[in-house]
Design a protein around this motif. Structure first.
Motif, mmCIF file in Angstrom:
data_model
loop_
_atom_site.group_PDB
_atom_site.id
_atom_site.type_symbol
_atom_site.label_atom_id
_atom_site.label_comp_id
_atom_site.label_asym_id
_atom_site.label_seq_id
_atom_site.Cartn_x
_atom_site.Cartn_y
_atom_site.Cartn_z
ATOM 1 N N ASP A 18 -2.213 145.744 3.772
ATOM 2 C CA ASP A 18 -2.642 147.182 3.660
ATOM 3 C C ASP A 18 -2.065 148.259 4.453
ATOM 4 O O ASP A 18 -2.378 148.119 5.664
ATOM 5 C CB ASP A 18 -4.209 147.308 3.497
ATOM 6 C CG ASP A 18 -4.900 148.686 3.082
ATOM 7 O OD1 ASP A 18 -3.941 149.663 3.134
ATOM 8 O OD2 ASP A 18 -5.911 148.806 2.875
ATOM 9 N N ASP A 19 -0.993 148.730 4.145
ATOM 10 C CA ASP A 19 -0.112 149.553 5.165
ATOM 11 C C ASP A 19 -0.997 150.717 5.544
ATOM 12 O O ASP A 19 -0.908 151.389 6.678
ATOM 13 C CB ASP A 19 1.031 150.029 4.494
ATOM 14 C CG ASP A 19 2.168 148.729 4.369
ATOM 15 O OD1 ASP A 19 1.981 147.936 5.275
ATOM 16 O OD2 ASP A 19 2.904 148.853 3.340
ATOM 17 N N VAL A 20 -1.772 151.241 4.802
ATOM 18 C CA VAL A 20 -2.535 152.455 4.903
ATOM 19 C C VAL A 20 -3.589 152.130 5.911
ATOM 20 O O VAL A 20 -3.789 152.766 7.106
ATOM 21 C CB VAL A 20 -3.356 152.904 3.560
ATOM 22 C CG1 VAL A 20 -4.530 153.934 4.050
ATOM 23 C CG2 VAL A 20 -2.647 153.513 2.589
ATOM 24 N N ARG A 21 -4.148 151.016 5.972
ATOM 25 C CA ARG A 21 -5.406 150.534 7.010
ATOM 26 C C ARG A 21 -4.453 149.653 8.441
ATOM 27 O O ARG A 21 -5.281 149.341 9.238
ATOM 28 C CB ARG A 21 -6.441 149.763 6.538
ATOM 29 C CG ARG A 21 -7.101 150.896 5.601
ATOM 30 C CD ARG A 21 -8.435 149.959 4.982
ATOM 31 N NE ARG A 21 -9.200 150.932 4.018
ATOM 32 C CZ ARG A 21 -8.792 151.148 2.749
ATOM 33 N NH1 ARG A 21 -7.579 150.592 2.322
ATOM 34 N NH2 ARG A 21 -9.336 151.963 2.166
ATOM 35 N N ASP A 22 -3.266 149.377 7.952
ATOM 36 C CA ASP A 22 -2.554 148.703 8.804
ATOM 37 C C ASP A 22 -3.173 147.139 9.220
ATOM 38 O O ASP A 22 -3.650 147.013 10.265
ATOM 39 C CB ASP A 22 -2.228 149.447 10.037
ATOM 40 C CG ASP A 22 -1.250 148.658 11.204
ATOM 41 O OD1 ASP A 22 -0.521 147.943 10.551
ATOM 42 O OD2 ASP A 22 -1.549 148.899 12.422
ATOM 43 N N GLN A 23 -3.659 146.489 8.219
ATOM 44 C CA GLN A 23 -4.288 145.095 8.237
ATOM 45 C C GLN A 23 -3.827 144.579 7.116
ATOM 46 O O GLN A 23 -3.666 144.992 6.018
ATOM 47 C CB GLN A 23 -5.852 145.627 8.407
ATOM 48 C CG GLN A 23 -6.597 146.189 7.343
ATOM 49 C CD GLN A 23 -7.833 146.559 7.863
ATOM 50 O OE1 GLN A 23 -8.329 146.463 8.650
ATOM 51 N NE2 GLN A 23 -8.578 146.921 6.724
ATOM 52 N N TRP A 24 -4.331 143.030 7.035
ATOM 53 C CA TRP A 24 -4.115 142.183 6.027
ATOM 54 C C TRP A 24 -5.477 141.936 5.139
ATOM 55 O O TRP A 24 -6.533 142.106 5.855
ATOM 56 C CB TRP A 24 -3.845 140.677 6.736
ATOM 57 C CG TRP A 24 -2.371 140.662 7.009
ATOM 58 C CD1 TRP A 24 -2.068 140.847 8.322
ATOM 59 C CD2 TRP A 24 -0.974 140.539 6.239
ATOM 60 N NE1 TRP A 24 -0.533 140.590 8.374
ATOM 61 C CE2 TRP A 24 -0.198 140.505 7.180
ATOM 62 C CE3 TRP A 24 -0.778 140.389 5.027
ATOM 63 C CZ2 TRP A 24 1.395 140.336 6.689
ATOM 64 C CZ3 TRP A 24 0.494 140.420 4.349
ATOM 65 C CH2 TRP A 24 1.471 140.004 5.570
ATOM 66 N N VAL A 25 -5.397 141.909 3.861
ATOM 67 C CA VAL A 25 -6.468 142.037 3.008
ATOM 68 C C VAL A 25 -6.281 140.767 2.082
ATOM 69 O O VAL A 25 -5.054 140.233 1.609
ATOM 70 C CB VAL A 25 -6.742 143.031 2.345
ATOM 71 C CG1 VAL A 25 -7.006 144.302 3.148
ATOM 72 C CG2 VAL A 25 -5.565 143.695 1.317
ATOM 73 N N LEU A 26 -7.292 140.082 1.736
ATOM 74 C CA LEU A 26 -7.231 139.129 0.540
ATOM 75 C C LEU A 26 -7.807 139.677 -0.785
ATOM 76 O O LEU A 26 -8.976 140.250 -0.786
ATOM 77 C CB LEU A 26 -8.128 138.002 0.651
ATOM 78 C CG LEU A 26 -8.113 136.632 -0.039
ATOM 79 C CD1 LEU A 26 -6.788 136.109 -0.249
ATOM 80 C CD2 LEU A 26 -9.257 135.618 0.248
ATOM 81 N N LEU A 27 -6.853 139.969 -1.711
ATOM 82 C CA LEU A 27 -7.102 140.680 -2.941
ATOM 83 C C LEU A 27 -7.636 139.965 -4.069
ATOM 84 O O LEU A 27 -6.986 138.774 -4.073
ATOM 85 C CB LEU A 27 -6.106 141.341 -3.435
ATOM 86 C CG LEU A 27 -5.903 142.745 -2.285
ATOM 87 C CD1 LEU A 27 -4.380 143.246 -2.831
ATOM 88 C CD2 LEU A 27 -6.884 143.628 -2.201
ATOM 89 N N ALA A 28 -8.556 139.973 -4.857
ATOM 90 C CA ALA A 28 -9.070 139.085 -5.882
ATOM 91 C C ALA A 28 -9.414 140.369 -6.994
ATOM 92 O O ALA A 28 -9.695 141.683 -6.683
ATOM 93 C CB ALA A 28 -10.045 138.472 -5.750
#
Length: 90
Positions: A18-28
């Motif tokens: 997530d470039d906006v929040r500058d973090q990795w996310v697990l998406l479903a």
């Protein structure tokens, strides 16, 4: 989780930056989970081919940590994801 179990991300579940929040996310579908660096390391090691034991051994070598500690922590984390249908086992 048994060492022989092969974890994988089911169809529609993926890891994204997530470039906006500058973090990795697990998406479903209709859901997202923010990943800390440890969670990202564990999930990035899952490829659908390697067993849980192989993943633990790889992480233990990469981070110079005791395999039994990584196994215990990772198993709990992956079980929680499995319960929420973010992860499945072969």
């Amino acid at each position: 989780m048994e060492r022989a179990a092969i974890p994988y991300l089911p169809r529609g579940v993926r890891i994204r930056r997530d470039d906006v929040r500058d973090q990795w996310v697990l998406l479903a579908p209709e859901r997202a989970v923010t990943l800390d660096p440890v969670a990202h390391a564990v999930l990035s090691a899952i490829d659908g081919d390697r067993s849980f034991g192989q993943i633990v051994d790889d992480l233990a070598g990469r981070y110079s940590a005791p395999p039994e500690e990584i196994a215990a922590d990772s198993a709990g984390f992956l079980k929680a994801l499995q319960d929420r249908r973010f992860l499945e086992l072969k």
